[in-house]
Design a protein around this motif. Structure first.
Motif, PDB file in Angstrom:
ATOM      1  N   ASN A  80      26.983 -16.147  -7.434  1.00  0.00           N
ATOM      2  CA  ASN A  80      26.790 -15.739  -6.034  1.00  0.00           C
ATOM      3  C   ASN A  80      28.041 -15.961  -5.187  1.00  0.00           C
ATOM      4  N   THR A  81      29.063 -16.602  -5.740  1.00  0.00           N
ATOM      5  CA  THR A  81      30.326 -16.783  -5.018  1.00  0.00           C
ATOM      6  C   THR A  81      31.355 -15.729  -5.414  1.00  0.00           C
ATOM      7  N   GLN A  82      30.963 -14.806  -6.284  1.00  0.00           N
ATOM      8  CA  GLN A  82      31.873 -13.755  -6.744  1.00  0.00           C
ATOM      9  C   GLN A  82      32.307 -12.880  -5.574  1.00  0.00           C
ATOM     10  N   THR A  83      33.591 -12.690  -5.421  1.00  0.00           N
ATOM     11  CA  THR A  83      34.112 -11.884  -4.311  1.00  0.00           C
ATOM     12  C   THR A  83      34.390 -10.441  -4.722  1.00  0.00           C
ATOM     13  N   ASN A  84      34.708 -10.210  -5.981  1.00  0.00           N
ATOM     14  CA  ASN A  84      34.978  -8.857  -6.462  1.00  0.00           C
ATOM     15  C   ASN A  84      33.665  -8.266  -6.974  1.00  0.00           C
ATOM     16  N   THR A  85      32.830  -7.812  -6.058  1.00  0.00           N
ATOM     17  CA  THR A  85      31.473  -7.382  -6.423  1.00  0.00           C
ATOM     18  C   THR A  85      31.390  -5.977  -6.988  1.00  0.00           C
ATOM     19  N   GLU A  86      32.522  -5.280  -7.095  1.00  0.00           N
ATOM     20  CA  GLU A  86      32.502  -3.954  -7.704  1.00  0.00           C
ATOM     21  C   GLU A  86      32.942  -3.995  -9.159  1.00  0.00           C
ATOM     22  N   GLN A  87      33.066  -5.205  -9.707  1.00  0.00           N
ATOM     23  CA  GLN A  87      33.463  -5.369 -11.101  1.00  0.00           C
ATOM     24  C   GLN A  87      32.459  -6.292 -11.779  1.00  0.00           C
ATOM     25  N   VAL A  88      32.229  -6.065 -13.073  1.00  0.00           N
ATOM     26  CA  VAL A  88      31.228  -6.825 -13.828  1.00  0.00           C
ATOM     27  C   VAL A  88      31.850  -8.100 -14.390  1.00  0.00           C
ATOM     28  N   PHE A  89      31.242  -9.226 -14.016  1.00  0.00           N
ATOM     29  CA  PHE A  89      31.618 -10.529 -14.539  1.00  0.00           C
ATOM     30  C   PHE A  89      30.350 -11.277 -14.944  1.00  0.00           C
ATOM     31  N   PHE A  90      30.521 -12.454 -15.489  1.00  0.00           N
ATOM     32  CA  PHE A  90      29.389 -13.293 -15.890  1.00  0.00           C
ATOM     33  C   PHE A  90      28.442 -13.477 -14.708  1.00  0.00           C
ATOM     34  N   GLY A  91      27.140 -13.370 -14.977  1.00  0.00           N
ATOM     35  CA  GLY A  91      26.127 -13.571 -13.950  1.00  0.00           C
ATOM     36  C   GLY A  91      25.720 -12.323 -13.204  1.00  0.00           C
ATOM     37  N   VAL A 143      28.303   1.727 -25.929  1.00  0.00           N
ATOM     38  CA  VAL A 143      27.798   0.527 -26.589  1.00  0.00           C
ATOM     39  C   VAL A 143      27.305   0.913 -27.973  1.00  0.00           C
ATOM     40  N   MET A 144      27.840   0.240 -28.973  1.00  0.00           N
ATOM     41  CA  MET A 144      27.422   0.482 -30.347  1.00  0.00           C
ATOM     42  C   MET A 144      26.293  -0.476 -30.678  1.00  0.00           C
ATOM     43  N   THR A 145      25.150   0.083 -31.036  1.00  0.00           N
ATOM     44  CA  THR A 145      24.002  -0.711 -31.455  1.00  0.00           C
ATOM     45  C   THR A 145      23.771  -0.445 -32.938  1.00  0.00           C
ATOM     46  N   PRO A 146      22.894  -1.196 -33.580  1.00  0.00           N
ATOM     47  CA  PRO A 146      22.638  -0.937 -35.004  1.00  0.00           C
ATOM     48  C   PRO A 146      22.140   0.485 -35.277  1.00  0.00           C
ATOM     49  N   SER A 147      21.459   1.087 -34.302  1.00  0.00           N
ATOM     50  CA  SER A 147      20.891   2.411 -34.551  1.00  0.00           C
ATOM     51  C   SER A 147      21.808   3.560 -34.135  1.00  0.00           C
ATOM     52  N   ALA A 148      22.603   3.361 -33.084  1.00  0.00           N
ATOM     53  CA  ALA A 148      23.440   4.468 -32.597  1.00  0.00           C
ATOM     54  C   ALA A 148      24.423   3.975 -31.551  1.00  0.00           C
ATOM     55  N   GLU A 149      25.320   4.861 -31.173  1.00  0.00           N
ATOM     56  CA  GLU A 149      26.217   4.578 -30.063  1.00  0.00           C
ATOM     57  C   GLU A 149      25.618   5.251 -28.833  1.00  0.00           C
ATOM     58  N   THR A 150      25.562   4.496 -27.730  1.00  0.00           N
ATOM     59  CA  THR A 150      24.978   5.019 -26.504  1.00  0.00           C
ATOM     60  C   THR A 150      25.992   4.884 -25.387  1.00  0.00           C
ATOM     61  N   GLU A 151      26.005   5.887 -24.505  1.00  0.00           N
ATOM     62  CA  GLU A 151      26.923   5.851 -23.381  1.00  0.00           C
ATOM     63  C   GLU A 151      26.130   5.657 -22.087  1.00  0.00           C
ATOM     64  N   TYR A 152      26.629   4.741 -21.258  1.00  0.00           N
ATOM     65  CA  TYR A 152      25.995   4.413 -19.981  1.00  0.00           C
ATOM     66  C   TYR A 152      27.006   4.556 -18.853  1.00  0.00           C
ATOM     67  N   GLU A 153      26.477   4.819 -17.666  1.00  0.00           N
ATOM     68  CA  GLU A 153      27.304   4.764 -16.459  1.00  0.00           C
ATOM     69  C   GLU A 153      26.831   3.580 -15.632  1.00  0.00           C
ATOM     70  N   ILE A 154      27.766   2.803 -15.115  1.00  0.00           N
ATOM     71  CA  ILE A 154      27.414   1.668 -14.259  1.00  0.00           C
ATOM     72  C   ILE A 154      27.137   2.204 -12.863  1.00  0.00           C
ATOM     73  N   ILE A 155      25.871   2.068 -12.420  1.00  0.00           N
ATOM     74  CA  ILE A 155      25.508   2.612 -11.113  1.00  0.00           C
ATOM     75  C   ILE A 155      25.252   1.543 -10.052  1.00  0.00           C
ATOM     76  N   ASP A 156      25.175   0.283 -10.466  1.00  0.00           N
ATOM     77  CA  ASP A 156      25.008  -0.782  -9.476  1.00  0.00           C
ATOM     78  C   ASP A 156      25.429  -2.116 -10.106  1.00  0.00           C
ATOM     79  N   ILE A 157      26.086  -2.932  -9.309  1.00  0.00           N
ATOM     80  CA  ILE A 157      26.466  -4.281  -9.718  1.00  0.00           C
ATOM     81  C   ILE A 157      26.074  -5.207  -8.573  1.00  0.00           C
ATOM     82  N   ARG A 158      25.294  -6.245  -8.904  1.00  0.00           N
ATOM     83  CA  ARG A 158      24.860  -7.201  -7.882  1.00  0.00           C
ATOM     84  C   ARG A 158      25.108  -8.617  -8.365  1.00  0.00           C
ATOM     85  N   TYR A 159      25.424  -9.458  -7.405  1.00  0.00           N
ATOM     86  CA  TYR A 159      25.548 -10.893  -7.668  1.00  0.00           C
ATOM     87  C   TYR A 159      24.602 -11.583  -6.693  1.00  0.00           C
ATOM     88  N   ILE A 160      23.626 -12.284  -7.235  1.00  0.00           N
ATOM     89  CA  ILE A 160      22.616 -12.927  -6.389  1.00  0.00           C
ATOM     90  C   ILE A 160      22.797 -14.416  -6.429  1.00  0.00           C
TER      91      ILE A 160
END
Length: 160
Positions: A80-91, A143-160
């Motif tokens: 919740n102290t993360q300042t760069n909220t448009e990037q994905v970090f731990f938590g 993301v490569m999973t055991p069954s297939a490779e899947t593509e995602y778009e990041i549409i929201d990042i939140r730090y609570i």
């Protein structure tokens, strides 16, 4: 796995501490009481309460040792102290749009001791989290999973 840091959220650390306290203050003393009572009943070789109790004590002591090591190595990350909220970090809570089937899902990147897929909690060392870490809002990730490779778009990042 021993060389990895034990990053953990404050909530995850509290859960470890709660389990540790329960084992020390409630569960172990109760099992010791039952084993002591069973030991007083004579022949221990066929005494189920005694045999099971001793086995349960070993399990409890093993879990207490494990929790102690995990808590000693813990590095609590206050997301919740993360300042760069448009990037994905731990938590981070990250909402993803699956580009293959037009569905959304939300995951939270947490410590290895907090893993709970039913709540969307994924470990920071998982393939999904590794693909997401350091990415930004709007980025596409594969993301490569055991069954297939899947593509995602990041549409929201939140730090609570």
């Amino acid at each position: 796995m021993a060389d990895l840091k034990n990053y953990i959220t404050p909530e995850g650390y509290a859960a470890l501490e709660k389990e540790f306290q329960f084992l020390i203050k409630v569960d172990r003393p109760e099992v010791v009481r039952v084993v002591s009572w069973a030991a007083g009943n004579g022949d221990r070789s066929e005494n189920g309460d005694y045999i099971y109790g001793k086995k349960r004590l070993r399990q409890i002591d093993s879990r207490i040792r494990f929790l102690t090591k995990r808590m000693d190595a813990a590095e609590i990350v206050y997301s919740n102290t993360q300042t760069n909220t448009e990037q994905v970090f731990f938590g981070a809570w990250v909402t993803l749009f699956n580009l293959s089937d037009d569905t959304e899902m939300t995951v939270r990147i947490v410590g290895q001791d907090e893993l709970d897929p039913s709540q969307g909690f994924i470990s920071w060392v998982s393939p999904m989290a590794k693909a997401l870490l350091s990415k930004r809002l709007g980025d596409a990730v594969r993301v490569m999973t055991p069954s297939a490779e899947t593509e995602y778009e990041i549409i929201d990042i939140r730090y609570i």
